[in-house]
Enzyme design. Structure first.
Site, PDB file in Angstrom:
ATOM      1  CD  GLU A  59      -3.681   2.096  -5.676  1.00 51.04           C
ATOM      2  OE1 GLU A  59      -3.798   2.323  -4.460  1.00 51.04           O
ATOM      3  OE2 GLU A  59      -4.038   2.875  -6.570  1.00 51.04           O
ATOM      4  NE  ARG A 284       0.224   2.850   7.189  1.00 55.23           N
ATOM      5  CZ  ARG A 284       0.407   2.761   5.858  1.00 55.23           C
ATOM      6  NH1 ARG A 284       1.546   3.108   5.308  1.00 55.23           N
ATOM      7  NH2 ARG A 284      -0.569   2.347   5.091  1.00 55.23           N
ATOM      8  CE  LYS A 294       2.084   2.442  -2.486  1.00 55.10           C
ATOM      9  NZ  LYS A 294       1.107   1.720  -3.285  1.00 55.10           N
TER      10      LYS A 294
HETATM   11  P1  ATP Z   1      -1.560   3.732  -0.840  1.00 52.18           P
HETATM   12  O1  ATP Z   1      -2.656   2.729  -0.598  1.00 52.18           O
HETATM   13  O2  ATP Z   1      -1.739   5.020  -0.137  1.00 52.18           O
HETATM   14  O3  ATP Z   1      -1.172   3.887  -2.267  1.00 52.18           O
HETATM   15  P2  ATP Z   1       0.057   1.859   0.557  1.00 52.18           P
HETATM   16  O4  ATP Z   1       1.432   2.095   1.081  1.00 52.18           O
HETATM   17  O5  ATP Z   1      -1.023   1.424   1.461  1.00 52.18           O
HETATM   18  O6  ATP Z   1      -0.274   3.185  -0.156  1.00 52.18           O
HETATM   19  P3  ATP Z   1      -0.452  -0.476  -1.018  1.00 52.18           P
HETATM   20  O7  ATP Z   1       0.084  -0.834  -2.340  1.00 52.18           O
HETATM   21  O8  ATP Z   1      -1.915  -0.355  -0.881  1.00 52.18           O
HETATM   22  O9  ATP Z   1       0.228   0.870  -0.630  1.00 52.18           O
HETATM   23  O10 ATP Z   1       0.127  -1.459   0.073  1.00 52.18           O
HETATM   24  C1  ATP Z   1       0.116  -2.853  -0.091  1.00 52.18           C
HETATM   25  C2  ATP Z   1       0.040  -3.516   1.237  1.00 52.18           C
HETATM   26  O11 ATP Z   1       1.153  -3.138   2.042  1.00 52.18           O
HETATM   27  C3  ATP Z   1      -1.205  -3.109   1.995  1.00 52.18           C
HETATM   28  O12 ATP Z   1      -1.768  -4.267   2.577  1.00 52.18           O
HETATM   29  C4  ATP Z   1      -0.709  -2.163   3.031  1.00 52.18           C
HETATM   30  O13 ATP Z   1      -1.502  -2.202   4.169  1.00 52.18           O
HETATM   31  C5  ATP Z   1       0.712  -2.675   3.292  1.00 52.18           C
HETATM   32  N1  ATP Z   1       1.565  -1.586   3.747  1.00 52.18           N
HETATM   33  C6  ATP Z   1       1.775  -0.411   3.139  1.00 52.18           C
HETATM   34  N2  ATP Z   1       2.570   0.379   3.865  1.00 52.18           N
HETATM   35  C7  ATP Z   1       2.899  -0.316   4.975  1.00 52.18           C
HETATM   36  C8  ATP Z   1       3.697  -0.042   6.131  1.00 52.18           C
HETATM   37  N3  ATP Z   1       4.322   1.113   6.280  1.00 52.18           N
HETATM   38  N4  ATP Z   1       3.789  -0.997   7.077  1.00 52.18           N
HETATM   39  C9  ATP Z   1       3.173  -2.177   6.924  1.00 52.18           C
HETATM   40  N5  ATP Z   1       2.397  -2.495   5.871  1.00 52.18           N
HETATM   41  C10 ATP Z   1       2.252  -1.581   4.905  1.00 52.18           C
END
Ligand code: ATP
Ligand code: MG
Length: 589
Positions: A59, A284, A294
């Site tokens: 995102e 994760r 974030k």
């Molecule tokens: P949010 O959705 O709360 O803004 P997010 O960290 O999930 O935060 P995204 O941009 O949705 O951010 O993440 C992109 C991809 O990275 C998603 O598929 C998510 O599952 C993966 N991802 C995010 N954080 C982690 C992590 N700590 N370990 C592994 N994969 C992650």
């Protein structure tokens, strides 16, 4: 997991050997992880026709961090392993938090990590019209309805984990009325928050996500790509699976929090009768001494706890990059930690070890003194300068040698001298001998102090027959020190970093405290006047070095100027002496 370390010899002091003594990562084939097994099974059962298709779906509401790197390495890695492809798709359904700046930075970071989406760059916002049509389809099928409950009421009606929800009073609206209301939502007739479109599933489902989840909300907000075309926006759940479906993603890999969303993911694909990808969840990445949220990383930047998203202490890709971590080191790390089905926290040391392993093979050695103590070599002729030959990388003879000036006045590290040396301190002390790397054996003959009794200078003699590389240099002494010739030194700023947080789990707090109380006040140390061997003046931003016995350093990409580089320590070498001291202190305590 991290490569096992060889036992270091405390008598000698590994740190004093000037090279980082870890095993290179093995390239031996490893067993399939559970995701690879699942994909293999799908391929063998003919459920998936070659080739497999994956995606990385960020995102664009922040900068990527090391957790995202894990997801990127995983998805692009699976594509490579199975001869398939991996898309980059921006999951841009929330106009309020998303910006083009983030889109550009994410693309740059994925590329920097070494991955290529080729021509497969997609945006969920490109599917808004299709998603809208699918919403109409569900309304016509009696599977979705417009609900007039406010957000607060919707929450009350939803029930809890132990109590079922209650049906919305608007649940049984007729299809025509729903179509009319939904089209008027789109036309902008209603203010924000007054209505939603919801899927009609089951308010008594034990899974809260299945209790008539919201599909669309009204938001009169301008979107970074679609501008003011829309004032209703689909939710993540109504977007993600369908975007996967449009791109014919075979395996949609996501993190564990989405396990409870999988029934909904499957429900939308099934009810719409569209291509149905398989969602697989993994744990994760969490790392000690840092955070991945974030929102909290944004707070660190906004509140000035760090200098920006690219502060070398940040776990962001930009921060790690500026810190001197390389793409290969990050990929090695992601490969080593593997994937799991249960959440856990990886020790930051595993990441640091990956950085050491990669830089150990690649970084040329240089001599640099961070906290200088002057030495005058009394029997070395005044005004004489000779060039000694130093090895650029003992791990890689192909990297050759270089000339380093040696003279009567040199600097060594303050901590390499002790007037009253403890046991196992194999460095300089009154009457003791040490070797200067690539040069001579010297002996400390006198200690000069100021009025406060602080040591300000050492007087030494050298053994002219002991020059490194000559046939008469066979004599062995226990310690080898790094040094820099005083009149030739290049004076530069060097920054040392410690963990951003002083606690292993910074988000674990009690009472009124929050994670801010766990910030490490000593995470940044700036040394404005370090003495470096003269060649380092030519270092270009992003150049990596091992400063012998001190660690790996990179010329800072932001603050360096031509002929005036500034250095960041990426990671220290494993420090045997510090370990001995810690152990002794513990024993004493
Ligand atoms: P949010 O959705 O709360 O803004 P997010 O960290 O999930 O935060 P995204 O941009 O949705 O951010 O993440 C992109 C991809 O990275 C998603 O598929 C998510 O599952 C993966 N991802 C995010 N954080 C982690 C992590 N700590 N370990 C592994 N994969 C992650
Ligand atoms: Mg997310």
């Amino acid at each position: 997991m991290a490569a096992p370390q060889r036992n270091s010899d405390p008598g000698k002091g590994r740190r004093d050997e000037g090279k980082d003594n870890v095993q290179a990562p093995t390239s031996a084939p490893r067993a399939l992880n559970f995701i690879e097994q699942a994909i293999t099974e799908d391929l063998e059962a003919g459920k998936v026709k070659d080739p497999v298709r994956l995606r990385f779906p960020p995102e664009p509401n922040g900068y990527l961090h090391i957790g995202h790197a894990k997801s990127i390495c995983l998805n692009f890695g699976l594509a490579a392993r199975f001869g398939g492809t991996c898309n980059l798709r921006f999951d841009d359904t929330n106009p309020i938090k998303e910006e083009d700046e983030y889109v550009e930075s994410i693309k740059e970071d994925v590329r920097w990590l070494g991955f290529d989406w080729e021509d497969r760059l997609y945006y969920a916002s490109d599917y808004f019209e299709q998603l809208y049509q699918w919403a109409l389809q569900l309304i016509r099928d009696g599977k979705a309805y417009v609900c007039d409950l406010t957000a607060e009421q919707t929450k009350k009606y939803r029930g809890t984990l132990t109590e079922p929800g209650r049906n919305s009073p608007y649940r049984d609206r007729g299809v025509e009325e729903n179509l009319d209301l939904f089209q008027r939502m789109r036309a902008g007739e209603y203010p924000d928050g007054t209505r939603t479109l919801r899927a009609k599933i089951d308010m008594a489902s034990p899974n809260l996500n299945m209790r008539d989840p919201v599909m669309y909300r009204i938001m009169h907000a301008s979107h970074h790509r679609t501008g003011n075309d829309w004032c209703i926006y689909p939710t993540y759940d109504f977007t993600h699976g369908q975007s996967d479906s449009i791109e014919r993603i075979t395996h949609s890999i996501c993190t564990l929090e989405f396990e409870n969303h999988r029934p909904l993911y499957d429900w939308y694909c099934r009810e719409l009768g569209i291509f149905h990808p398989r969602q697989i969840e993994f744990a994760r990445l969490n790392l000690t001494y840092t955070m991945m949220s974030k929102r909290k990383l944004l707070a660190l930047v906004k509140e000035g706890h760090v200098s920006g998203w690219n502060d070398p202490r940040m776990p962001t890709i930009r921060g790690l990059r500026r810190r001197g971590y390389t793409p290969e080191a990050i990929r090695t790390f992601c490969d080593r930690i593997g994937v799991a089905k249960f959440n856990s926290t990886i020790d930051m040391a595993v990441l640091e070890n990956s950085v050491r392993d990669v830089l150990n093979r690649q970084a040329p050695r240089r001599l640099a003194v961070l906290r200088p103590l002057k030495i005058v070599i009394e029997n070395y002729p005044e005004g004489q300068v000779e060039e000694v030959e130093a090895i650029n990388n003992p791990e890689d003879p192909g990297m050759g040698t270089r000339k380093v000036p040696f003279s009567r006045e040199i600097y060594i590290e303050q901590e390499d001298f002790r007037e009253d040396p403890p046991k196992k301190f194999f460095r300089l002390a009154p009457g003791r001998e040490v070797r200067l790397r690539a040069a001579y054996i010297i002996k400390c003959v006198d200690v000069v102090k100021d009025a406060n009794g602080t040591v300000v200078e050492l007087r030494c003699t050298y053994d002219p027959s002991s020059r490194s590389g000559t046939s008469s240099a066979q004599r062995k002494v226990k310690g080898t020190l790094h040094w820099v010739s005083a009149p030739h030194a290049f004076v530069a700023e060097v920054r040392l970093f410690d963990h951003l947080f002083k606690e292993m789990y910074p988000e674990d707090v009690t009472g009124d405290e929050d994670w801010r109380s766990n910030l490490n006040p000593n995470s940044l140390e700036v040394l404005p006047r370090c003495f470096l061997e003269p060649g380092l003046k030519e270092a270009r931003p992003g150049d990596h070095f091992q400063f012998e016995r001190l660690g790996y350093f990179v010329a800072d990409a932001v603050d360096s100027r031509p002929g005036k580089p500034v250095f960041n320590r990426s990671v220290a070498l494993r420090d045997t002496w510090a370990k001995i001291q810690r152990r002794d202190n513990q024993q004493r305590a």
